[in-house]
Scaffold this active site. Sequence first.
Site, short mmCIF file in Angstrom:
data_model
loop_
_atom_site.label_atom_id
_atom_site.label_comp_id
_atom_site.label_asym_id
_atom_site.label_seq_id
_atom_site.Cartn_x
_atom_site.Cartn_y
_atom_site.Cartn_z
N LEU A 1 0.87 -1.18 0.00
CA LEU A 1 0.00 0.00 0.00
C LEU A 1 0.91 1.22 0.00
O LEU A 1 1.87 1.28 0.77
CB LEU A 1 -0.87 0.02 1.26
CG LEU A 1 -2.23 -0.67 1.24
CD1 LEU A 1 -2.89 -0.53 2.62
CD2 LEU A 1 -3.14 -0.11 0.18
N ASP A 2 0.61 2.20 -0.85
CA ASP A 2 1.40 3.43 -0.86
C ASP A 2 1.35 4.11 0.51
O ASP A 2 0.36 3.95 1.25
CB ASP A 2 0.86 4.41 -1.91
CG ASP A 2 1.13 3.94 -3.33
OD1 ASP A 2 2.00 3.08 -3.50
OD2 ASP A 2 0.45 4.44 -4.25
#
Length: 313
Positions: free
Chosen positions: A53-54
């Site tokens: 996940l960024d």
Amino acid sequence: MSGSQKQARPKIPRRALDGVLLLDKPLGLSSNDALIKAKRIYLAKKAGHTGTLDPLATGLLPLCFGEATKFSQDLLEADKTYEATMRLGIRTTTGDAEGEAIDTRDVTCDEAAVSDAMSKFLGDIVQVPPMYSALKRDGKPLYEYARAGQTVEREGRQVTIHVLQLIACALPLVTFRVTCSKGTYVRTLAEDIGEALGCGAHLTALRRTGVGALTLEHAVTLDDLASLNEAQRDERLQPVDALLSTFPAVQLNDEATKRFLHGQRLRLADVAQTRLEDGRVRVYAQDGGRLLGVARASDGLLAPERLVVTSEG
């Protein structure tokens, strides 16, 4: 006391844990940093995550411990569900709020136009991966080219948008829910919707709410995890087969269990009470119902793929 005379700091013993932690990742932390923090809290010997996940994104990040790491690839292949907010009228270098604005346009559409534009992105679509991504070109991640001010040619990739639902529209902000196949960039989806509306857009918030059959319902934050004692933390771990809940289940008798754990292929007619379609299945011992591993059913045979280490193996 000289450096050579200093006593070595005793190593903290690591624990052999097997299971899946449903972590609610905070804003601003990379997936790898979140994994390191959780691994340290648990004092776990072995851990891995199931897709990044960024830092801008929050929400569900399943972490695998011990034997569960063998099955993390299965979640990488799974559909993902997100709630996202995009800002119409401004494009950025990265496609999200971390980038600099590179184009500003008036927002003249209304909610009906937004809903109509979104409907055109349902189903199979082709996305061009963003330059700010970890995909590699000639052995180098695309984001390294982007940071150097270079743009390289990228081929479009087919992805599938299963659900695209408008949640709120307070222009220029639009919030939507999306369920999509692996490899989908929600940043790119927001940009493409903005282009379809003629005003451009970038992503301002992203929260992952589902990975395959797993949801945020039983997820825990790092802060809450750190406040628990060891027994309470261990209770937050889901069993290894939480990663495999979408696969049909097969139970083996004692003799078939021994053969399976030695990597032998089995005749489905001898081990399955019900007919199985060709594909991957999760395999259990009939005695106690413990998970043995994952196998592939094909042409009337059950072929072991990945096994869980057990006292029987």
